[in-house]
Design a protein around this motif. Sequence first.
Motif, PDB file in Angstrom:
ATOM      1  N   GLN A  67      77.493  39.936 -13.594  1.00  0.00           N
ATOM      2  CA  GLN A  67      77.404  38.916 -14.463  1.00  0.00           C
ATOM      3  C   GLN A  67      78.451  37.767 -14.551  1.00  0.00           C
ATOM      4  O   GLN A  67      78.952  37.247 -15.433  1.00  0.00           O
ATOM      5  N   VAL A  68      78.907  37.485 -13.449  1.00  0.00           N
ATOM      6  CA  VAL A  68      79.896  36.435 -13.097  1.00  0.00           C
ATOM      7  C   VAL A  68      79.389  34.935 -12.727  1.00  0.00           C
ATOM      8  O   VAL A  68      78.795  35.453 -11.592  1.00  0.00           O
ATOM      9  N   ASP A  69      79.718  33.955 -13.057  1.00  0.00           N
ATOM     10  CA  ASP A  69      79.211  32.641 -12.760  1.00  0.00           C
ATOM     11  C   ASP A  69      79.939  32.100 -11.687  1.00  0.00           C
ATOM     12  O   ASP A  69      81.182  31.548 -12.032  1.00  0.00           O
ATOM     13  N   LEU A  70      79.509  32.141 -10.814  1.00  0.00           N
ATOM     14  CA  LEU A  70      80.144  31.739  -9.381  1.00  0.00           C
ATOM     15  C   LEU A  70      80.333  30.062  -9.662  1.00  0.00           C
ATOM     16  O   LEU A  70      81.570  29.746  -9.185  1.00  0.00           O
ATOM     17  N   GLN A  71      79.525  29.321 -10.269  1.00  0.00           N
ATOM     18  CA  GLN A  71      79.860  27.873 -10.443  1.00  0.00           C
ATOM     19  C   GLN A  71      80.925  27.573 -11.363  1.00  0.00           C
ATOM     20  O   GLN A  71      81.549  26.449 -11.524  1.00  0.00           O
ATOM     21  N   ARG A  72      81.538  28.602 -12.355  1.00  0.00           N
ATOM     22  CA  ARG A  72      82.665  28.395 -12.961  1.00  0.00           C
ATOM     23  C   ARG A  72      83.934  29.107 -12.664  1.00  0.00           C
ATOM     24  O   ARG A  72      84.688  29.185 -13.426  1.00  0.00           O
ATOM     25  N   SER A  73      83.709  29.900 -11.513  1.00  0.00           N
ATOM     26  CA  SER A  73      84.726  30.460 -11.046  1.00  0.00           C
ATOM     27  C   SER A  73      85.841  29.878 -10.034  1.00  0.00           C
ATOM     28  O   SER A  73      85.557  28.997  -9.521  1.00  0.00           O
ATOM     29  N   TYR A  74      86.738  30.655  -9.665  1.00  0.00           N
ATOM     30  CA  TYR A  74      87.823  29.978  -8.948  1.00  0.00           C
ATOM     31  C   TYR A  74      87.916  30.958  -7.677  1.00  0.00           C
ATOM     32  O   TYR A  74      87.946  32.260  -7.688  1.00  0.00           O
ATOM     33  N   PHE A  75      88.454  30.448  -6.770  1.00  0.00           N
ATOM     34  CA  PHE A  75      88.703  30.957  -5.182  1.00  0.00           C
ATOM     35  C   PHE A  75      89.784  30.467  -4.511  1.00  0.00           C
ATOM     36  O   PHE A  75      90.021  29.250  -4.167  1.00  0.00           O
ATOM     37  N   TYR A  76      90.974  31.228  -4.355  1.00  0.00           N
ATOM     38  CA  TYR A  76      92.144  31.069  -3.880  1.00  0.00           C
ATOM     39  C   TYR A  76      92.280  31.448  -2.482  1.00  0.00           C
ATOM     40  O   TYR A  76      92.070  32.875  -2.392  1.00  0.00           O
ATOM     41  N   ALA A  77      92.524  30.968  -1.349  1.00  0.00           N
ATOM     42  CA  ALA A  77      92.782  31.498  -0.074  1.00  0.00           C
ATOM     43  C   ALA A  77      93.020  30.250   0.829  1.00  0.00           C
ATOM     44  O   ALA A  77      93.350  29.085   0.640  1.00  0.00           O
ATOM     45  N   ASP A  78      93.839  30.916   1.961  1.00  0.00           N
ATOM     46  CA  ASP A  78      94.268  29.858   2.929  1.00  0.00           C
ATOM     47  C   ASP A  78      93.596  29.679   4.370  1.00  0.00           C
ATOM     48  O   ASP A  78      93.963  28.723   5.188  1.00  0.00           O
ATOM     49  N   ALA A 127      94.157  26.494 -20.067  1.00  0.00           N
ATOM     50  CA  ALA A 127      93.133  25.574 -20.952  1.00  0.00           C
ATOM     51  C   ALA A 127      91.528  25.828 -20.653  1.00  0.00           C
ATOM     52  O   ALA A 127      90.652  25.397 -21.147  1.00  0.00           O
ATOM     53  N   SER A 128      91.312  26.726 -19.554  1.00  0.00           N
ATOM     54  CA  SER A 128      90.076  27.322 -19.179  1.00  0.00           C
ATOM     55  C   SER A 128      89.199  28.055 -20.102  1.00  0.00           C
ATOM     56  O   SER A 128      89.872  28.575 -21.198  1.00  0.00           O
ATOM     57  N   SER A 181      83.051  36.176 -17.837  1.00  0.00           N
ATOM     58  CA  SER A 181      81.876  35.376 -16.816  1.00  0.00           C
ATOM     59  C   SER A 181      82.362  34.522 -15.785  1.00  0.00           C
ATOM     60  O   SER A 181      81.690  34.009 -15.001  1.00  0.00           O
ATOM     61  N   ILE A 182      83.838  34.437 -15.985  1.00  0.00           N
ATOM     62  CA  ILE A 182      84.445  33.585 -14.886  1.00  0.00           C
ATOM     63  C   ILE A 182      85.238  34.467 -14.113  1.00  0.00           C
ATOM     64  O   ILE A 182      86.025  35.157 -14.560  1.00  0.00           O
ATOM     65  N   ARG A 217      93.421  35.151 -19.668  1.00  0.00           N
ATOM     66  CA  ARG A 217      91.993  34.488 -20.108  1.00  0.00           C
ATOM     67  C   ARG A 217      90.887  35.418 -20.269  1.00  0.00           C
ATOM     68  O   ARG A 217      89.810  34.969 -20.696  1.00  0.00           O
ATOM     69  N   GLY A 218      91.259  36.762 -19.647  1.00  0.00           N
ATOM     70  CA  GLY A 218      90.192  37.557 -19.820  1.00  0.00           C
ATOM     71  C   GLY A 218      89.037  37.351 -18.669  1.00  0.00           C
ATOM     72  O   GLY A 218      87.991  37.862 -18.605  1.00  0.00           O
ATOM     73  N   HIS A 219      89.646  36.725 -17.490  1.00  0.00           N
ATOM     74  CA  HIS A 219      88.655  36.337 -16.268  1.00  0.00           C
ATOM     75  C   HIS A 219      88.567  37.811 -15.610  1.00  0.00           C
ATOM     76  O   HIS A 219      89.307  38.711 -15.558  1.00  0.00           O
TER      77      HIS A 219
END
Length: 255
Positions: A189-200, A16-17, A22-23, A123-125
Amino acid sequence: MTAQPVAEDPTAEIAASTPGSSIGAFFDLDGTLVDGFTAAAHASDRIRRRQAGIGEVLGVVEASMRYKLRRMRFEHLLTRAAGYLQGEALTDLDDVCERIFVDSVSTRVFPAMREIVAAHQERGHTVVLSTSAVTIHANPVARFLEIDHVLCNHFTVDSAGRLTGQIAKPVVWGRNKATAVVNFCERNQVDLQRSYFYADGDEDAALMVKVGNPRPVNPRPKLAALAAEHSWPVIRVVGSRGRRRPSLKRFVGYD
């Protein structure tokens, strides 16, 4: 306090994102995409094939214990491990670690995380493997998951392509990993504020607080506490033997 209800499947949230390159979707490796440590599989293979001397075996055990007890910096641990491979041809190590991935590591890729990577790709991220592992351990996983971008540590090599026993500086870990991701976003040209980060890892807090959509995965204690403080969604996954879809719950008073 009870946990706030959210979607049970992170892939539905991703579907749904907003689409588009850019994400970004940045993924840690060990403990996040893969159950356990890829370097450990390599060390075990060297020991099993009697390529590691007793000094290397004892050194790896000692260094690992000192790191777990916070008595050794990650940079020193990584450099020490690189020293054991000094003189090896990087191309040969690439081939060895591809074999190790196929033989043992591929089955330890979390099925749920593989789905999440694929959801972002659909989603083409811009999907990126951002890890403190070295290339020989990171690249096979990236190829397997069809991740085009890898931010990781690199061995230094001589003119013949053999390892010098050193790691290229700055070492990608903690704040340096966060800086590497920020720089990547600026270049692509990636928007960090709309991006995701997965880590442990606890050390990944430096990037978690910068990204717009932090997603701790099976977080260690300090990262779990930070997730609780900021009400970040926490993803819990199990290995392939469990074959369970991920759960997504806000880490607010959740046991």
